[in-house]
Enzyme design. Structure first.
Site, short mmCIF file in Angstrom:
data_model
loop_
_atom_site.label_atom_id
_atom_site.label_comp_id
_atom_site.label_asym_id
_atom_site.label_seq_id
_atom_site.Cartn_x
_atom_site.Cartn_y
_atom_site.Cartn_z
N GLU A 122 42.39 39.84 21.80
CA GLU A 122 40.56 40.13 22.34
C GLU A 122 39.69 41.34 21.12
O GLU A 122 40.94 42.39 20.69
CB GLU A 122 40.52 40.50 23.76
N HIS A 241 29.20 44.35 28.93
CA HIS A 241 29.82 43.33 28.21
C HIS A 241 28.25 42.67 27.62
O HIS A 241 27.85 42.35 28.39
CB HIS A 241 30.34 42.67 29.06
N ARG A 287 33.69 46.47 22.06
CA ARG A 287 32.36 46.25 23.46
C ARG A 287 30.89 46.56 23.19
O ARG A 287 29.62 46.35 23.28
CB ARG A 287 32.72 46.30 24.84
N ARG A 382 36.38 51.55 27.53
CA ARG A 382 37.95 50.60 28.67
C ARG A 382 38.38 49.56 27.25
O ARG A 382 37.00 49.00 27.04
CB ARG A 382 37.65 50.52 29.75
C1 LIG Z 1 33.82 38.36 35.50
C2 LIG Z 1 34.30 39.73 35.32
C3 LIG Z 1 35.21 39.38 34.43
C4 LIG Z 1 36.53 39.89 34.24
N1 LIG Z 1 37.54 39.90 33.06
C5 LIG Z 1 38.55 41.03 33.02
C6 LIG Z 1 39.74 40.37 32.17
O1 LIG Z 1 39.93 39.29 32.08
N2 LIG Z 1 40.24 41.19 32.69
C7 LIG Z 1 40.63 42.56 33.30
O2 LIG Z 1 41.40 43.92 33.25
N3 LIG Z 1 39.19 43.57 33.64
C8 LIG Z 1 38.35 42.23 34.23
N4 LIG Z 1 37.24 42.63 34.68
C9 LIG Z 1 36.79 43.93 35.12
C10 LIG Z 1 37.64 43.78 36.48
O3 LIG Z 1 38.16 42.35 37.35
C11 LIG Z 1 37.98 44.54 38.21
O4 LIG Z 1 37.40 45.96 37.10
C12 LIG Z 1 39.06 45.07 38.32
O5 LIG Z 1 39.23 43.44 39.06
C13 LIG Z 1 38.38 46.20 39.74
O6 LIG Z 1 39.49 45.47 40.69
P1 LIG Z 1 39.35 46.46 41.72
O7 LIG Z 1 40.49 46.48 42.76
O8 LIG Z 1 39.17 48.32 41.68
O9 LIG Z 1 37.32 46.26 42.21
P2 LIG Z 1 37.30 44.71 43.33
O10 LIG Z 1 37.89 44.13 42.93
O11 LIG Z 1 35.90 44.83 42.88
O12 LIG Z 1 37.62 45.02 44.97
C14 LIG Z 1 36.71 45.43 45.18
C15 LIG Z 1 37.09 45.27 46.63
O13 LIG Z 1 36.48 46.69 47.33
C16 LIG Z 1 35.81 45.65 48.92
N5 LIG Z 1 34.53 46.73 48.81
C17 LIG Z 1 34.03 47.08 48.22
N6 LIG Z 1 32.89 47.92 49.04
C18 LIG Z 1 33.39 47.93 50.33
C19 LIG Z 1 32.53 48.45 51.34
N7 LIG Z 1 31.71 48.96 51.70
N8 LIG Z 1 33.09 48.59 52.31
C20 LIG Z 1 34.54 47.36 52.52
N9 LIG Z 1 35.10 46.68 51.26
C21 LIG Z 1 34.62 46.64 50.47
C22 LIG Z 1 35.43 44.13 48.25
O14 LIG Z 1 35.05 42.96 49.53
C23 LIG Z 1 36.72 44.01 46.98
O15 LIG Z 1 37.78 43.12 48.61
C24 LIG Z 1 36.29 41.43 35.27
C25 LIG Z 1 35.59 41.63 35.89
C26 LIG Z 1 33.86 40.92 35.69
C27 LIG Z 1 32.48 41.10 36.61
#
Ligand SMILES: Cc1cc2nc3c(=O)[nH]c(=O)nc-3n(C[C@H](O)[C@H](O)[C@H](O)COP(=O)(O)OP(=O)(O)OC[C@H]3O[C@@H](n4cnc5c(N)ncnc54)[C@H](O)[C@@H]3O)c2cc1C
Length: 535
Positions: A122, A241, A287, A382
């Site tokens: 990538e 993105h 990016r 990032r």
């Molecule tokens: C479309 C897309 C594609 C992506 N592709 C990639 C990729 O290919 N590779 C890569 O490395 N990264 C990628 N990313 C980025 C990556 O997916 C995210 O940065 C990462 O998954 C974040 O993980 P996290 O555990 O921090 O939060 P998340 O996976 O967003 O989880 C957040 C959690 O917090 C909970 N939550 C939020 N607010 C509250 C609240 N007030 N009360 C209770 N619960 C709450 C939600 O319900 C959820 O369960 C992508 C992102 C997107 C949007």
């Protein structure tokens, strides 16, 4: 506004994406069977909904024969535009290898040919090192495996539709739990008291008009940390993105970076591969460079830009990117043949709640991991596919540190409510939120100026001054979280008088050596009022 009930558990992890799940697993495994704690994992919607679930392209780890952790480290530091913390980046790439191998042991089915793992390339990666699953459904596979592991650990209990509103703090200054609107059904305000909390609430893309993030990503973790006056770091750095689907009526579905890695071109309305006019790396530039070039080209020509997928060919595109193929087909577009209309969209927050290498925040008993946290690992930009890795590595660290730091701390018996909860809110609820996503896109997006940022700050200040708080209404609290986060973004961006990584100031268009440093402030340090809601 008094909670309806108070519940005591040992720990709460807010979030069930990659970081929250990995933190809960580490916490439960560190505690072992000897002293089994009660760990609640909360998600604001169903457990299936998270940014993690939508991740397509993959997860980076130096596991291929042509790669080393040294090369991965160099690429991470290079993408970070001089601000990626070298020690955090070293931890990411070294421990990342172990964390991904462990995921494979737990059953993650990354794509293989002839039994051997397949690695994609990538933007800004010097080697093929991105593992993917189901072609372009990597996040779903990672959630499946982590969920299965977490569900096998009896200490962990899941609560869906549990919207966390605010933290609570003990009289001796420790995080003592949180207030959550618990569903499903009519929400009850519950005070959950505990020995420690991991915030893993994920992304914040919904503060902008155009975003790849799903509707839940309203910056809740950042908003509640704002009201607790915690230190934030790097809040000016939001990654856009380059290629989100831009078709009337369609969500801004992400067209993974791997499409360009595999050969798709970015072209203007005349069919010209214009990116080379902006950077010699063309489609494989980082990016921020690609997204800004596209934004400027749209401004220059007044016409849309496209991802020309014809170099991929239809059959390869179908096999390698089944999910993107399916979504494009819903809008009458054929991946591998057509030019797909695209626009840059808000994608990933490099900034966040300031933590150390173990997820510790400035509030004892509170840890943060994943996209809501900032330890400086991603710097000003990032590297693609490093954020799932970040969630795995620093999620595991936060869970482990929480156990080690608090195993002798009792669950607090009495935790006071934050002051505003002790008196009823005098303000009526407006019918809808102010148009902050438009303000964010226009004044705090890909190209910023002092005048634009001042406008943003003035309007946010006005909106926040009268916004009701606290209110047991989810959308109103989400709007508050988004606006408080945006006010930090605008304030940090206003202060940084240079362009670096994802932060571009038209009035300071180059990097300045004296700015090769992080900004870290509590909201009150920069004059924001945190007890109420003003700024
Ligand atoms: C479309 C897309 C594609 C992506 N592709 C990639 C990729 O290919 N590779 C890569 O490395 N990264 C990628 N990313 C980025 C990556 O997916 C995210 O940065 C990462 O998954 C974040 O993980 P996290 O555990 O921090 O939060 P998340 O996976 O967003 O989880 C957040 C959690 O917090 C909970 N939550 C939020 N607010 C509250 C609240 N007030 N009360 C209770 N619960 C709450 C939600 O319900 C959820 O369960 C992508 C992102 C997107 C949007």
């Amino acid at each position: 506004m008094e909670p309806i009930e108070t519940v005591s558990v040992d720990y709460v992890v807010v979030g069930a994406g990659v970081a929250g799940l990995r933190a809960a697993i580490a916490l439960a495994m560190a505690a072992g069977n000897r002293d089994q704690p009660r760990i609640w994992v909360l998600a604001k919607d169903s457990l299936a909904e998270s940014n993690t679930r939508y991740a397509q392209g993959g997860i980076a780890a130096a596991l291929s024969d042509e790669d080393t952790v040294y090369f991965h480290l160099q690429d991470t530091l290079q993408a970070g535009a001089g601000l990626s913390d070298p020690e955090m980046a070293r931890i990411l790439v070294e421990e990342g290898v172990q964390r991904v191998e462990e995921l494979i042991e737990w059953g993650a089915a990354f794509d293989r040919t002839g039994g051997r793992l397949v690695f994609a390339i990538e933007g800004a990666h010097s080697r093929r090192r991105v593992l993917h699953a189901g072609g372009d459904a990597t996040g779903q596979e990672i959630v499946r495996v982590l969920m299965q592991k977490a569900q096998s650990l009896p200490a962990i209990e899941f609560h869906e539709y549990a919207f966390t509103m605010d933290l609570t703090v003990t009289d001796d200054g420790r995080c003592g739990g949180l207030l959550a609107l618990m569903g499903p059904g009519p929400p009850r305000l519950v005070h959950v008291c505990c020995r420690g909390v991991v915030l893993a609430t994920g992304g914040s893309g919904r503060i902008f008009r155009y975003t790849t993030n799903p509707p839940f990503a309203t910056a809740d973790g950042l908003g509640l940390a704002f009201r607790a006056d915690l230190p934030f770091q790097d809040m000016e750095f939001f990654q856009f993105h380059p290629t989100a689907l831009h078709v009337p009526g369609a969500p801004h579905f992400l067209l993974t970076e791997a499409l360009r890695g595999e050969g798709a071109w970015v072209v203007n309305a005349d069919g010209e591969r214009f990116l080379f006019r902006y950077d010699p790396r063309g489609e494989l530039a980082p990016r921020d460079v690609v997204a800004r070039a596209m934004f400027l080209e749209i401004q220059r020509t007044g016409a849309p830009v496209f991802l020309d997928t014809s170099p991929l060919g239809e059959s390869f595109a179908r096999e390698r990117f089944p999910r993107v193929t399916q979504v494009c087909a819903q809008f009458g577009l054929t991946l591998g043949r057509d030019r797909i209309p695209v626009i840059p969209a808000a994608h990933y927050y490099m900034g966040g709640i300031r933590t150390d290498a173990w997820g510790r925040t400035a509030l004892p008993g509170l840890y943060a991991a994943g996209e809501v946290a900032c330890n400086g690992v991603h710097g000003a930009n990032r590297l693609a596919s490093n954020s799932l890795l970040d969630g795995l590595v620093f999620g595991a660290r936060a869970g482990q540190a929480l156990w080690e730091d608090t195993q002798d701390v009792p669950v607090p018996k009495h935790v006071p409510l934050p002051a505003p909860y002790r008196k009823p809110s005098p303000t009526a609820l407006p019918s809808e939120p102010p148009p902050f996503p438009d303000l964010a896109w226009e004044q705090c997006g890909l190209i910023r100026t002092e005048a634009g940022l001042k406008t943003a700050l003035a309007r946010l200040s006005e909106w926040l001054r009268t916004w009701p708080y606290p209110v047991p209404v989810r959308w109103a609290m989400e709007a508050l979280n988004a606006m408080q986060t945006l006010s930090l973004l605008a304030g940090f961006a206003y202060l940084r008088q240079e362009s670096r990584g994802a932060h571009y100031r038209a009035d300071f268009p180059t990097e300045r050596p004296e700015w090769r440093r992080h900004q870290a402030f509590r909201p009150s340090d920069i004059g924001y009022s945190v007890l109420g809601v003003g700024c």
